[in-house]
Design a protein around this motif. Structure first.
Motif, short mmCIF file in Angstrom:
data_model
loop_
_atom_site.label_atom_id
_atom_site.label_comp_id
_atom_site.label_asym_id
_atom_site.label_seq_id
_atom_site.Cartn_x
_atom_site.Cartn_y
_atom_site.Cartn_z
N MET A 158 0.83 -1.21 0.00
CA MET A 158 0.00 0.00 0.00
C MET A 158 0.86 1.26 0.00
O MET A 158 0.54 2.24 -0.69
CB MET A 158 -0.96 -0.01 1.18
CG MET A 158 -2.04 -1.08 1.02
SD MET A 158 -3.40 -1.05 2.21
CE MET A 158 -2.63 -0.90 3.78
N THR A 159 1.97 1.24 0.72
CA THR A 159 2.88 2.39 0.73
C THR A 159 3.49 2.59 -0.66
O THR A 159 3.55 3.73 -1.15
CB THR A 159 3.99 2.17 1.78
OG1 THR A 159 3.38 2.04 3.07
CG2 THR A 159 4.98 3.32 1.79
N ALA A 160 3.91 1.51 -1.29
CA ALA A 160 4.48 1.62 -2.64
C ALA A 160 3.43 2.11 -3.64
O ALA A 160 3.74 2.93 -4.52
CB ALA A 160 5.04 0.26 -3.08
N MET A 161 2.20 1.65 -3.49
CA MET A 161 1.13 2.08 -4.40
C MET A 161 0.84 3.57 -4.21
O MET A 161 0.68 4.30 -5.19
CB MET A 161 -0.12 1.24 -4.18
CG MET A 161 0.02 -0.18 -4.71
SD MET A 161 -1.37 -1.24 -4.29
CE MET A 161 -2.65 -0.51 -5.28
N ARG A 162 0.76 4.01 -2.97
CA ARG A 162 0.52 5.44 -2.72
C ARG A 162 1.62 6.29 -3.35
O ARG A 162 1.36 7.33 -3.96
CB ARG A 162 0.46 5.72 -1.22
CG ARG A 162 -0.85 5.38 -0.59
CD ARG A 162 -0.90 5.85 0.85
NE ARG A 162 -1.92 5.13 1.56
CZ ARG A 162 -1.69 4.12 2.40
NH1 ARG A 162 -0.46 3.74 2.67
NH2 ARG A 162 -2.68 3.51 2.99
#
Length: 185
Positions: free
Chosen positions: A142-146
């Protein structure tokens, strides 16, 4: 220049500037559509991971069921949610960092599933460890996607730092002269 070439030069400049403006607009719209597609595919993958995780967790809590039945419920979770198909879709569109994080999250989900298939219940250390590893991998995803979905940063002003500083000072002074107080002092 004669009277015929002036309008011709003006027309060429007008057409050229219109083409450049259209090209810039098209690129911006394309980037936004690509970002929206990535956002949608990423959300679908996260939803599939979460639904599969919930099914695995339900199987791990079902102490009243025979081990074989719990194992079957856990095994069916990833295919029922289309985890692998959605992962592949995301990998086709995403940055390498997001694709790697997606693979890691899927792998950790499978480790959690395999712990339940092996007969471990929710509170067993093997199951708890696998569930926590999945949670961490999903958070990393989720951090990488954000990060990959964030709009690109604004480009800095060109020129020497002193020139930029003078330009900012002039803007502030103009704001103060106009009575708007834009410069703050």
């Amino acid at each position: 220049m004669d009277s015929v070439s002036r309008p011709l030069v003006g027309a060429v400049i007008a057409v050229g500037s219109t083409l450049v403006t259209d090209r810039v607009s098209w690129r911006r719209d394309t980037r936004e559509r690509d970002r929206e597609t990535l956002r949608t595919v990423g959300a679908q993958f996260l939803e599939a991971l979460t639904e599969a995780r919930d099914a695995i967790s339900d199987a791990s809590r079902s102490e009243h069921l025979p081990m074989a039945e719990r194992a079957q419920l856990a095994r069916a979770s990833t295919s029922a949610q289309g985890v692998h198909a959605k992962q592949y879709q995301l990998e086709l569109l995403a940055t390498p960092e997001v694709a790697e994080s997606a693979r890691d999250a899927s792998y950790c989900l499978l480790l959690y599933r395999d712990a339940v298939v092996a007969g471990h219940l929710r509170d067993d250390p093997e199951c708890t460890q696998a569930r926590r590893a999945f949670r961490e991998a999903r958070q990393k995803l989720m951090t990488a996607m954000r990060s990959s979905l964030a709009p690109p940063p604004l480009k800095p002003l060109r020129g020497k730092p002193q020139a930029r500083s003078r330009a900012v000072t002039r803007c502030r002074n103009l704001g103060q002269l106009a009575g708007r107080g834009l410069g703050g002092g």
